[in-house]
Motif scaffolding. Structure first.
Motif, short mmCIF file in Angstrom:
data_model
loop_
_atom_site.label_atom_id
_atom_site.label_comp_id
_atom_site.label_asym_id
_atom_site.label_seq_id
_atom_site.Cartn_x
_atom_site.Cartn_y
_atom_site.Cartn_z
N LEU A 75 0.81 -1.21 0.00
CA LEU A 75 0.00 0.00 0.00
C LEU A 75 0.85 1.27 0.00
CD1 LEU A 75 -2.90 -0.87 2.48
CD2 LEU A 75 -2.92 -0.94 -0.02
N SER A 76 2.04 1.19 0.57
CA SER A 76 2.91 2.37 0.63
C SER A 76 3.74 2.54 -0.64
CB SER A 76 3.85 2.28 1.84
OG SER A 76 4.78 1.22 1.68
N ARG A 77 3.72 1.54 -1.53
CA ARG A 77 4.59 1.58 -2.71
C ARG A 77 3.86 1.39 -4.04
NH1 ARG A 77 7.43 0.25 1.59
NH2 ARG A 77 9.66 0.77 1.71
N PHE A 78 2.58 1.10 -3.97
CA PHE A 78 1.76 1.04 -5.19
C PHE A 78 0.69 2.12 -5.05
CE2 PHE A 78 -1.32 -0.21 -8.27
CZ PHE A 78 -0.69 -1.04 -9.18
N LEU A 79 0.95 3.27 -5.68
CA LEU A 79 0.10 4.44 -5.48
C LEU A 79 -0.77 4.69 -6.71
CD1 LEU A 79 2.69 6.86 -3.83
CD2 LEU A 79 1.19 5.18 -2.73
#
Length: 204
Positions: A75-79
């Motif tokens: 979630l923090s790296r696929f925006l």
């Protein structure tokens, strides 16, 4: 000839020993696959990754713990952004594929307002592997496109209103998909230390 056979065995032994002494070079993070479907203002994202990728990131955790940690990591790296406003990814479920030892994570991307231009920024696994690549298959109406994302080109724009994808390395159609997979296959072999050893052993 015995001398030639002895030399070949010696080379194989040295290469195998080197591989055992350098396990960290054995694999880069394996290829991953993303399917993005846009239907009636709904954005669905299916992300498939080998289980081994997840375990490499969280080596000190159990497989179950690693998956939970990977979800937050993802979630923090696929925006996903719509009109420069960040969309919220909601996990719908997970599915194991035991045949290829991979996991599929299904998400809904909840975006504010009407869909206009979706921006995808991909940074998964790049902190572990500079050579990792992700194949993106995007579908919107009659438009389809296959994109290869990597650390050097990790950004994709889908202008929904225009139904036309923009990305420097996009290839559409069957030939583009085949060429993408061919290039990725070559890089996969080159990135795997054990793969190179296997090819060398075949040549000896």
């Amino acid at each position: 000839n015995k001398n030639s056979l002895h030399k070949k065995r010696k080379i194989l032994f040295l290469l195998f020993a080197l591989f055992l002494l350098a396990p960290v070079l054995g694999h880069e993070a394996s290829l991953t696959y993303t399917q993005i479907s846009i239907v009636d203002e709904r954005v669905e994202i299916n992300y498939t990754t080998p289980e081994a990728n997840i375990l490499l990131l969280f080596q000190n955790n159990t497989a179950e713990e690693a998956r939970t940690l990977f979800h937050d990591y993802f979630l923090s790296r696929f925006l996903v952004e719509n009109n420069r406003i960040l969309c919220r990814l909601v996990l719908k479920g997970e599915k194991d594929n035991t045949e290829i030892d991979s996991v599929l994570f299904s998400y809904d991307a909840l975006c504010a307002g009407n869909l206009s231009a979706l921006n995808i920024t991909y940074n998964v696994f790049f902190d572990y592997s500079d050579l990792h690549e992700n194949i993106v298959d995007a579908r919107y109406g009659n438009m389809t496109g296959t994109v290869r994302l990597a650390k050097s080109y990790n950004y994709l724009t889908i202008p929904v209103k225009n139904a036309e994808m923009q990305q420097s390395n996009i290839e559409s159609g069957l030939f583009g998909a085949i060429s993408n997979f061919f290039v990725l296959g070559v890089w996969h072999i080159l990135a795997g230390y054990d793969h190179i050893l296997f090819v060398i052993s075949l040549l000896l």
